[in-house]
Every structure is written in structure tokens, then in C-alpha cells.
Write a protein that holds these residues in place. Structure first.
Motif: not given
Length: 134
Positions: A114-134
Motif C-alpha cells: 500500500v502506497a509504496e513508491t520506492r522504485k527499488e522496492v517495487i522492482f525487487d518485488a517484481l524481480n523476485e516474482a519473475a524468478g518464480q515464473v517457469q
């Protein structure tokens, strides 16, 4: 390079970056679209609970557009839930307010923010999830 030329170059770069950001498509949320995407094992789904009047949402949108521009290989679909017009879905996903981001892979919720605007936090979450995509 003179200071003036440097400043003009930076202004041009900023306008170019904004033009790229503006090109990222906003896909409206529908239950059918969401369910169809959930059946695709190679797709990440980011629900963006968004309001046009929300400055935090705008800042998140800039970060998401930059992420998609820098990471075109990541199978990410962003579905926008309109905070003002889709209240039933806001409640369904338990979004406490606009500027809520909810990341799914299939039926699994991977991230909620909620209300996260820090680019590095958003990028980290997306990159971590992308690593889970097979």
C-alpha cells in the motif's frame, strides 16, 4: 560540456523518459481477464488499485512503466482496478485504499503493498516474482 548543454540534455532525457512511460498500456481489470491470466503459468499479474486523482498512484505508475521498459522479457500484465468505479473489486481484494499493488502468479498472491513508491522496492518485488515464473 557546458553546464547549459548538460542541463538541456538532462531535460531532453526526462521528456523522452516521460514519453516512454506514457506509452505503457493501462489494462482495465475484469474478472474474466484476471481469471484467464491466472491459468497462464508463465504470467505475473499485478493488480494496480488506482485513482486518477491520486499522486501516489501516478508515482507508482511511473515506476511500473520504467520497470516494463527496462524488463520487456518479464511476463507481467498490469490490471488496473479503478478505485472510484470498481468498489466491489477493491473490497474483494481487501485493498484499504487507492495506491494498493497486489501481485499474483496463478492463484498465489506473492506481494501486497500500500502506497509504496520506492522504485527499488517495487522492482525487487517484481524481480523476485519473475524468478518464480517457469
Amino acid at each position: 560540456m557546458s553546464i547549459l548543454k548538460y542541463m538541456l540534455a538532462m531535460i531532453s532525457f526526462t521528456f523522452a523518459l516521460n514519453a516512454v512511460s506514457a506509452e505503457v498500456e493501462k489494462v482495465p481489470f475484469t474478472e474474466e481477464r484476471f481469471k484467464a491470466l491466472q491459468t497462464q503459468s508463465d504470467t505475473l499479474i499485478l493488480l494496480d488499485v488506482h485513482a486518477e486523482w491520486c499522486p501516489t498512484c501516478a508515482k507508482q505508475g511511473e515506476a511500473l512503466a520504467e520497470y516494463q521498459t527496462e524488463n520487456p522479457e518479464v511476463p507481467l500484465t498490469i490490471l488496473n482496478i479503478d478505485f472510484d468505479d470498481q468498489k466491489e473489486w477493491v473490497k474483494h481484494f481487501k485493498a484499504p485504499r487507492q495506491s494498493t499493488l497486489i501481485l499474483y502468479k496463478g492463484e498465489d498472491r506473492l506481494w501486497f503493498s500500500v502506497a509504496e513508491t520506492r522504485k527499488e522496492v517495487i522492482f525487487d518485488a517484481l524481480n523476485e516474482a519473475a524468478g518464480q515464473v517457469q
